[in-house]
Design a protein around this motif. Structure first.
Motif, PDB file in Angstrom:
ATOM      1  N   THR A   1      16.881  32.860 -43.856  1.00  0.00           N
ATOM      2  CA  THR A   1      15.618  33.589 -44.010  1.00  0.00           C
ATOM      3  C   THR A   1      15.172  33.541 -45.463  1.00  0.00           C
ATOM      4  OG1 THR A   1      16.172  35.097 -42.207  1.00  0.00           O
ATOM      5  CG2 THR A   1      14.458  35.806 -43.745  1.00  0.00           C
ATOM      6  N   ASN A   2      13.977  33.035 -45.691  1.00  0.00           N
ATOM      7  CA  ASN A   2      13.448  32.908 -47.047  1.00  0.00           C
ATOM      8  C   ASN A   2      12.800  34.206 -47.507  1.00  0.00           C
ATOM      9  OD1 ASN A   2      13.218  30.149 -45.598  1.00  0.00           O
ATOM     10  ND2 ASN A   2      13.225  29.621 -47.767  1.00  0.00           N
ATOM     11  N   TYR A   3      12.824  34.416 -48.834  1.00  0.00           N
ATOM     12  CA  TYR A   3      12.072  35.539 -49.383  1.00  0.00           C
ATOM     13  C   TYR A   3      10.583  35.258 -49.224  1.00  0.00           C
ATOM     14  CZ  TYR A   3      10.294  39.144 -52.447  1.00  0.00           C
ATOM     15  OH  TYR A   3       9.604  40.230 -52.934  1.00  0.00           O
ATOM     16  N   GLY A   4       9.819  36.296 -48.883  1.00  0.00           N
ATOM     17  CA  GLY A   4       8.383  36.118 -48.707  1.00  0.00           C
ATOM     18  C   GLY A   4       7.591  37.351 -49.070  1.00  0.00           C
TER      19      GLY A   4
ATOM     20  N   VAL B   1      -2.564  30.607 -45.861  1.00  0.00           N
ATOM     21  CA  VAL B   1      -3.751  31.460 -45.734  1.00  0.00           C
ATOM     22  C   VAL B   1      -3.773  31.985 -44.311  1.00  0.00           C
ATOM     23  CG1 VAL B   1      -6.257  31.543 -45.859  1.00  0.00           C
ATOM     24  CG2 VAL B   1      -4.980  30.128 -47.481  1.00  0.00           C
ATOM     25  N   SER B   2      -3.878  33.310 -44.166  1.00  0.00           N
ATOM     26  CA  SER B   2      -3.667  33.897 -42.839  1.00  0.00           C
ATOM     27  C   SER B   2      -4.497  35.160 -42.642  1.00  0.00           C
ATOM     28  CB  SER B   2      -2.173  34.235 -42.665  1.00  0.00           C
ATOM     29  OG  SER B   2      -1.936  34.930 -41.466  1.00  0.00           O
ATOM     30  N   ALA B   3      -4.683  35.488 -41.380  1.00  0.00           N
ATOM     31  CA  ALA B   3      -5.323  36.762 -41.028  1.00  0.00           C
ATOM     32  C   ALA B   3      -4.342  37.916 -41.153  1.00  0.00           C
ATOM     33  CB  ALA B   3      -5.867  36.701 -39.607  1.00  0.00           C
ATOM     34  N   GLU B   4      -3.064  37.588 -41.254  1.00  0.00           N
ATOM     35  CA  GLU B   4      -2.020  38.612 -41.271  1.00  0.00           C
ATOM     36  C   GLU B   4      -1.287  38.620 -42.611  1.00  0.00           C
ATOM     37  OE1 GLU B   4      -1.778  40.599 -38.735  1.00  0.00           O
ATOM     38  OE2 GLU B   4      -3.156  39.465 -37.438  1.00  0.00           O
ATOM     39  N   GLU B   5      -0.747  39.791 -42.931  1.00  0.00           N
ATOM     40  CA  GLU B   5       0.171  39.900 -44.054  1.00  0.00           C
ATOM     41  C   GLU B   5       1.431  39.085 -43.771  1.00  0.00           C
ATOM     42  OE1 GLU B   5       0.311  43.983 -46.597  1.00  0.00           O
ATOM     43  OE2 GLU B   5       1.078  44.089 -44.549  1.00  0.00           O
ATOM     44  N   SER B   6       2.188  38.828 -44.801  1.00  0.00           N
ATOM     45  CA  SER B   6       3.505  38.235 -44.606  1.00  0.00           C
ATOM     46  C   SER B   6       4.325  39.132 -43.683  1.00  0.00           C
ATOM     47  CB  SER B   6       4.225  38.087 -45.948  1.00  0.00           C
ATOM     48  OG  SER B   6       5.587  37.763 -45.763  1.00  0.00           O
ATOM     49  N   SER B   7       5.072  38.512 -42.786  1.00  0.00           N
ATOM     50  CA  SER B   7       5.916  39.278 -41.861  1.00  0.00           C
ATOM     51  C   SER B   7       7.296  39.551 -42.444  1.00  0.00           C
ATOM     52  CB  SER B   7       6.078  38.518 -40.543  1.00  0.00           C
ATOM     53  OG  SER B   7       6.700  37.251 -40.766  1.00  0.00           O
ATOM     54  N   SER B   8       7.516  39.183 -43.691  1.00  0.00           N
ATOM     55  CA  SER B   8       8.842  39.325 -44.292  1.00  0.00           C
ATOM     56  C   SER B   8       9.241  40.798 -44.424  1.00  0.00           C
ATOM     57  CB  SER B   8       8.879  38.664 -45.669  1.00  0.00           C
ATOM     58  OG  SER B   8       8.225  39.469 -46.629  1.00  0.00           O
ATOM     59  N   HIS B   9      10.530  41.003 -44.459  1.00  0.00           N
ATOM     60  CA  HIS B   9      11.074  42.348 -44.628  1.00  0.00           C
ATOM     61  C   HIS B   9      10.500  43.024 -45.867  1.00  0.00           C
ATOM     62  CE1 HIS B   9      14.077  45.557 -45.133  1.00  0.00           C
ATOM     63  NE2 HIS B   9      14.172  45.150 -46.377  1.00  0.00           N
ATOM     64  N   TRP B  10      10.342  42.252 -46.964  1.00  0.00           N
ATOM     65  CA  TRP B  10       9.935  42.835 -48.240  1.00  0.00           C
ATOM     66  C   TRP B  10       8.449  43.172 -48.291  1.00  0.00           C
ATOM     67  CZ3 TRP B  10      12.923  38.622 -47.323  1.00  0.00           C
ATOM     68  CH2 TRP B  10      14.303  38.797 -47.562  1.00  0.00           C
TER      69      TRP B  10
END
Length: 571
Positions: free
Chosen positions: A339-342, A397-406
């Motif tokens: 899992t990468n940091y995002g 570029v997305s309609a959503e925020e990053s889904s990452s834990h952080w």
């Protein structure tokens, strides 16, 4: 005053120290006279005369052993000697591990410079710059002396040479790692031992606070380190950055293409960890997170390309904003599961001409250090450090925020009444811009000063998120009963007032300083600082009302206590 300080320092030189400058001429050709006993008892040769040493110390008055001695004239030959030192040098060879063991007056204070090892234990009492010399113990002088350019003088090198005791091993000089292990952190870069380590694996550390106020631009070696995983090893030749989510399809760029296809820009910006000053919240009630002090904040000049330019090249058009709201970043660092940091930032910040978001490949005029995201990182001025993703591998570029834990389940603020049984991370927005902040870097809490000093100098930093400029710092010596206004500076070019940055683009901190008389009949000072930005945001006076379970956004008035020692001599 500086001359008097130096004379006072010289008056403390021991007879043994004086003898260093009176080496027999016969020894001058051999370079070293080895004595029995401890390695620190070696008598140094090729020393300047006592008169020259005195002149050198006076000329260096006020200097502080602190960040990297610059290349001086006539040293090219010595540099080449370092490369072959293990074959021809009469000096013993030491590893960096051995050097690091010598970090106190009791164990001896050793430092390294350009491949040589020096025992400066006996010089500590003579140092015109005071006890800041202790910060260099056990490590390299390079990440100290460049901060104090007064050391870039021939006589300083001559004085240093008299304390030489050995050579650093070739492996450590070249910083090559010869042994691989299964430890995922085994290839992490070396760090300077002066850093206060809050976590070793992953590595998280901050510099001594007094270093922050010594230089407007924080040297990379001392810039706070915030890692979530092992530092990835990235080959710059094969590095690729992928930009996705735009009508033009995926744009893939090499490091060379980033540097040649787009104009280069530089931005001086302060980065601050969301947990800076968390230790003060722990004093109220324990929180979860690294116990950061006041130095999880630093300032650097970043060089790179504007994110806006790259997005335009990838097909960004104004109509994209009709459906896209966020720009996500994914780092090349990852945990054991892959899992990468995002993280992500709002689209309008990313594409704004005034937003100054960089894809940075330089830090303070050099390639990004490994700990700071080599070869490319995002620098989002005015925004919490968690969104400034390092080792950047992907932009979406997305309609959503990053889904990452952080982005979803960390780095959010909550009410003091919220605990881990009741917290709902979806109920709070992710931290982006940070609130107004300031702290006292010197004196440190618990310092004792003499009454006969009559006055005290207080230094610190102040910064506000979102490009808001700090316009004032108030300092109190009596816990907030009376106040003084500190002098602000936004460069290292003297103390004259600096021009204000364009409105909304105050990305960098201001350092501040004030010298005030000691209040009469007070035996302990409670020094307090508070900052004000150009939106007239001000810091809260205490921690309890802003306490939260993650210990983020800690920005109450900073307080240190200093005891005043009365004159006991009877004079």
């Amino acid at each position: 005053m500086l001359l008097l300080r130096c004379v006072h320092s010289l008056s403390r030189i021991s007879p043994r120290s004086v003898q260093r400058y009176q080496v027999a001429p016969a020894l001058a050709t051999c370079g070293l006279h080895r004595c029995s006993g401890d390695q620190r008892s070696y008598q140094r040769a090729q020393s300047p005369s006592w008169t020259y040493a005195l002149t050198g110390l006076l000329a260096g008055t006020g200097a502080v052993l602190a960040y990297g001695l610059q290349h001086h004239k006539g040293q090219q030959a010595k540099t080449s000697e370092v490369q072959t030192t293990e074959k021809i040098s009469a000096f013993p060879i030491f590893s960096q591990e051995e050097v690091t063991k010598h970090r106190s007056l009791e164990d001896g204070m050793w430092v390294t410079y350009r491949g040589s090892v020096y025992d400066i234990t006996e010089f500590v009492a003579m140092h015109p710059g005071g006890d800041k010399i202790l910060l260099a113990a056990g490590g390299a002088l390079e990440p100290f002396w460049a901060l104090y350019a007064v050391h870039n003088q021939e006589h300083v090198l001559e004085i240093l040479s008299t304390y030489k005791i050995g050579e650093l091993s070739a492996e450590d000089v070249k910083k090559q790692q010869t042994v691989k292990s299964s430890d995922p952190y085994s290839s992490d870069p070396e760090r300077h031992p002066v850093l206060h380590v809050n976590s070793l694996k992953p590595f998280n550390a901050e510099p001594p606070p007094e270093i922050l106020s010594d230089s407007y631009i924080t040297p990379s070696a001392f810039f706070f380190k915030r890692n979530h995983f092992p530092v990835p090893q990235v080959d710059p030749a094969s590095y690729r950055l992928h930009v996705e989510g735009l009508p033009g399809g995926t744009l893939t760029l090499s490091l060379e293409e980033l540097k040649t296809r787009f104009p280069k820009h530089t931005v001086t910006a302060t980065l601050q960890c969301a947990g800076n000053r968390r230790s003060e919240m722990n004093e109220v009630k324990q929180v979860k997170g690294l116990n950061w002090g006041i130095a999880a904040i630093s300032n650097a000049t970043w060089g790179g390309v504007k994110l806006r330019d790259v997005l335009l090249a990838a097909g960004y058009r104004p109509d994209v904003a009709q459906w896209a709201l966020h720009v996500q970043f994914e780092g090349l660092d990852k945990d054991m599961t892959g899992t990468n940091y995002g993280a992500s930032i709002p689209l309008n910040k990313a594409v704004s001409e005034e937003g100054d978001v960089l894809l940075a490949y330089e830090m303070n005029g050099e390639d990004l250090p490994a700990d700071h995201g080599f070869p490319v990182r995002v620098v989002v001025p005015g925004v919490v450090g968690a969104r400034n993703v390092k080792w950047l591998g992907k932009i979406i570029v997305s309609a959503e925020e990053s889904s990452s834990h952080w982005q979803q389940n960390d780095y959010k603020g909550f009410s003091p009444g919220t605990d881990w049984d009741t917290v709902d991370f979806k109920s709070a927005p992710a931290i982006q811009e940070l609130p107004i902040q300031s702290a006292i870097t010197t004196p440190e809490d618990g310092t004792v000063i003499d009454r006969d000093r009559e006055e005290i100098t207080v230094k610190g930093y102040a910064w506000s998120g979102g490009g808001r400029e700090v316009i004032r710092v108030d300092v109190s010596l009596d816990g907030g009963k009376t106040w003084h206004v500190a002098q602000l500076r936004s460069s290292d070019e003297g103390k004259a007032p600096d021009p204000s940055p364009p409105l909304g683009k105050a990305w960098a901190w201001k350092l501040w300083e004030i010298t005030a008389p000691l209040p009469a009949e007070i035996k302990e000072l409670e020094i307090v600082c508070k900052a004000v930005d150009n939106s007239y945001n001000m810091q809260p006076d205490t921690v309890p009302p802003i306490w939260n379970l993650r210990g983020v956004l800690s920005n109450a008035w900073h307080r240190v206590k200093v005891k005043i020692r009365e004159d006991l001599s009877g004079e």
